[in-house]
Write a protein that holds these residues in place. Structure first.
Motif, mmCIF file in Angstrom:
data_model
loop_
_atom_site.group_PDB
_atom_site.id
_atom_site.type_symbol
_atom_site.label_atom_id
_atom_site.label_comp_id
_atom_site.label_asym_id
_atom_site.label_seq_id
_atom_site.Cartn_x
_atom_site.Cartn_y
_atom_site.Cartn_z
ATOM 1 N N PRO A 1 -81.637 -70.579 -21.130
ATOM 2 C CA PRO A 1 -81.072 -69.853 -19.985
ATOM 3 C C PRO A 1 -80.169 -70.763 -19.163
ATOM 4 O O PRO A 1 -80.574 -71.846 -18.737
ATOM 5 C CB PRO A 1 -82.314 -69.432 -19.190
ATOM 6 C CG PRO A 1 -83.433 -69.459 -20.186
ATOM 7 C CD PRO A 1 -83.102 -70.570 -21.139
ATOM 8 N N ALA A 2 -78.931 -70.353 -18.971
ATOM 9 C CA ALA A 2 -77.975 -71.169 -18.226
ATOM 10 C C ALA A 2 -76.880 -70.269 -17.699
ATOM 11 O O ALA A 2 -76.547 -69.247 -18.309
ATOM 12 C CB ALA A 2 -77.383 -72.260 -19.122
ATOM 13 N N THR A 3 -76.329 -70.661 -16.565
ATOM 14 C CA THR A 3 -75.190 -69.922 -16.033
ATOM 15 C C THR A 3 -73.905 -70.459 -16.648
ATOM 16 O O THR A 3 -73.866 -71.535 -17.245
ATOM 17 C CB THR A 3 -75.093 -70.071 -14.505
ATOM 18 O OG1 THR A 3 -74.786 -71.442 -14.187
ATOM 19 C CG2 THR A 3 -76.396 -69.667 -13.828
ATOM 20 N N VAL A 4 -72.860 -69.673 -16.479
ATOM 21 C CA VAL A 4 -71.536 -70.081 -16.963
ATOM 22 C C VAL A 4 -71.157 -71.438 -16.370
ATOM 23 O O VAL A 4 -70.704 -72.337 -17.079
ATOM 24 C CB VAL A 4 -70.498 -69.006 -16.597
ATOM 25 C CG1 VAL A 4 -69.077 -69.521 -16.795
ATOM 26 C CG2 VAL A 4 -70.738 -67.730 -17.400
ATOM 27 N N ARG A 5 -71.360 -71.596 -15.070
ATOM 28 C CA ARG A 5 -70.996 -72.854 -14.420
ATOM 29 C C ARG A 5 -71.793 -74.036 -14.977
ATOM 30 O O ARG A 5 -71.251 -75.124 -15.180
ATOM 31 C CB ARG A 5 -71.210 -72.755 -12.907
ATOM 32 C CG ARG A 5 -70.739 -73.995 -12.131
ATOM 33 C CD ARG A 5 -71.046 -73.883 -10.650
ATOM 34 N NE ARG A 5 -70.378 -72.732 -10.058
ATOM 35 C CZ ARG A 5 -69.105 -72.727 -9.686
ATOM 36 N NH1 ARG A 5 -68.363 -73.817 -9.867
ATOM 37 N NH2 ARG A 5 -68.576 -71.654 -9.126
ATOM 38 N N GLU A 6 -73.078 -73.827 -15.231
ATOM 39 C CA GLU A 6 -73.910 -74.916 -15.748
ATOM 40 C C GLU A 6 -73.452 -75.373 -17.128
ATOM 41 O O GLU A 6 -73.421 -76.575 -17.418
ATOM 42 C CB GLU A 6 -75.373 -74.465 -15.787
ATOM 43 C CG GLU A 6 -76.012 -74.361 -14.406
ATOM 44 C CD GLU A 6 -77.353 -73.652 -14.424
ATOM 45 O OE1 GLU A 6 -78.098 -73.764 -13.432
ATOM 46 O OE2 GLU A 6 -77.663 -72.955 -15.425
ATOM 47 N N VAL A 7 -73.099 -74.407 -17.986
ATOM 48 C CA VAL A 7 -72.635 -74.771 -19.326
ATOM 49 C C VAL A 7 -71.340 -75.562 -19.252
ATOM 50 O O VAL A 7 -71.182 -76.602 -19.903
ATOM 51 C CB VAL A 7 -72.462 -73.514 -20.201
ATOM 52 C CG1 VAL A 7 -71.753 -73.863 -21.518
ATOM 53 C CG2 VAL A 7 -73.808 -72.871 -20.489
ATOM 54 N N VAL A 8 -70.404 -75.097 -18.444
ATOM 55 C CA VAL A 8 -69.115 -75.784 -18.340
ATOM 56 C C VAL A 8 -69.289 -77.167 -17.717
ATOM 57 O O VAL A 8 -68.645 -78.136 -18.130
ATOM 58 C CB VAL A 8 -68.117 -74.934 -17.527
ATOM 59 C CG1 VAL A 8 -66.808 -75.697 -17.300
ATOM 60 C CG2 VAL A 8 -67.835 -73.623 -18.249
ATOM 61 N N ALA A 9 -70.195 -77.291 -16.770
ATOM 62 C CA ALA A 9 -70.414 -78.587 -16.109
ATOM 63 C C ALA A 9 -70.889 -79.660 -17.076
ATOM 64 O O ALA A 9 -70.636 -80.850 -16.860
ATOM 65 C CB ALA A 9 -71.417 -78.433 -14.962
#
Length: 258
Positions: free
Chosen positions: A99-107
């Protein structure tokens, strides 16, 4: 068929007689490949021709069994500046089941520049800029698992772009992606090339990326069989040997159809 860089600047990628195996089976049987700074190179060929293995040898995830590899003029085994390279693997779920948000993956694309340092304001700005470049800023707080396949691909591209890489490597970025996302990718790559990045792509067909491609490299059975401007690109005129050129472009077109 090794093409030299346009000037004295080291090539972003240089493979010389590269050989590699997977599962004990030879896959690459002597690849010569150069990608100069600011150049866009597409790897084409049928399934099993060695396209994905070639880029995996470039990033070191598949070791060479023979030949040489250089990144930015540095022998592959000594290269450590991975922040200079952005990599988009073959399409998978961007969250990898976590589980991850879009921002977390890109970061996570900024981690190569930090080691153990905390994220700073400029990192957050870079993440927002990368998301905006692929049209996903408004979805930054959403869970990646809730996105469509094309949107997840955009997230993976944003993750690769967030470090402003000098070399962008993408493995079949158009596969299974809707037309809108394909056009976003084309526009994004154009911006990267304009700032001087080199791009190495695995493609089955050029599609909206065709105007950006400087060289199409056709692989067959782990060997380079053609290397030059794609047919109809406008780069191919003014060369000697018209018969060879016609044969060359026929080969490239055949590569796009496999």
């Amino acid at each position: 068929m090794d093409s030299a860089p346009h000037d004295s600047t080291p090539a972003a990628v240089r493979l010389r007689c590269a050989q590699a195996a997977q599962g004990g089976r030879p896959v690459l049987r002597g690849i010569d490949l150069t990608v100069a700074p600011g150049e866009v190179v597409a790897l084409l060929g049928a399934n099993g021709s060695g396209k994905s293995t070639t880029i995996k040898t470039v990033i070191g995830s598949v070791p060479l069994t023979g030949g040489e590899r250089e990144l930015f003029g540095v022998p592959g085994q000594r290269f450590r500046d991975w922040h200079r390279i952005g990599y988009v693997p073959q399409r998978t779920t961007a969250a990898g089941g976590v589980p991850a948000t879009v921002r977390e993956v890109v970061a996570t694309g900024r981690l190569a520049q930090h080691r153990l340092l905390p994220f700073r304001r400029k990192d957050r700005v870079a993440v927002d800029a990368a998301l905006a470049a692929v049209g996903m800023l408004e979805r930054a707080g959403d869970g990646v698992a809730d996105l469509s396949g094309g949107q997840q691909q955009r997230v993976l591209i944003a993750r690769a772009l967030v470090g402003a890489p000098e070399l962008l490597i993408m493995d079949e970025p158009m596969a299974g992606v809707d037309l809108a996302s394909q056009q976003v990718l084309a526009d994004t790559l154009r911006e990267q090339v304009e700032r001087g990045a080199a791009v190495l792509l695995v493609l089955h067909e050029l599609g909206p990326l065709a105007p950006l491609i400087d060289r199409a490299v056709l692989l067959r059975d782990g060997l380079v069989v053609q290397d030059g401007p794609p047919a109809g690109s406008g780069h191919e005129h003014g060369h000697d040997g018209d018969h060879h050129q016609d044969h060359h472009h026929t080969e490239i077109r055949q590569g796009l159809l496999t």
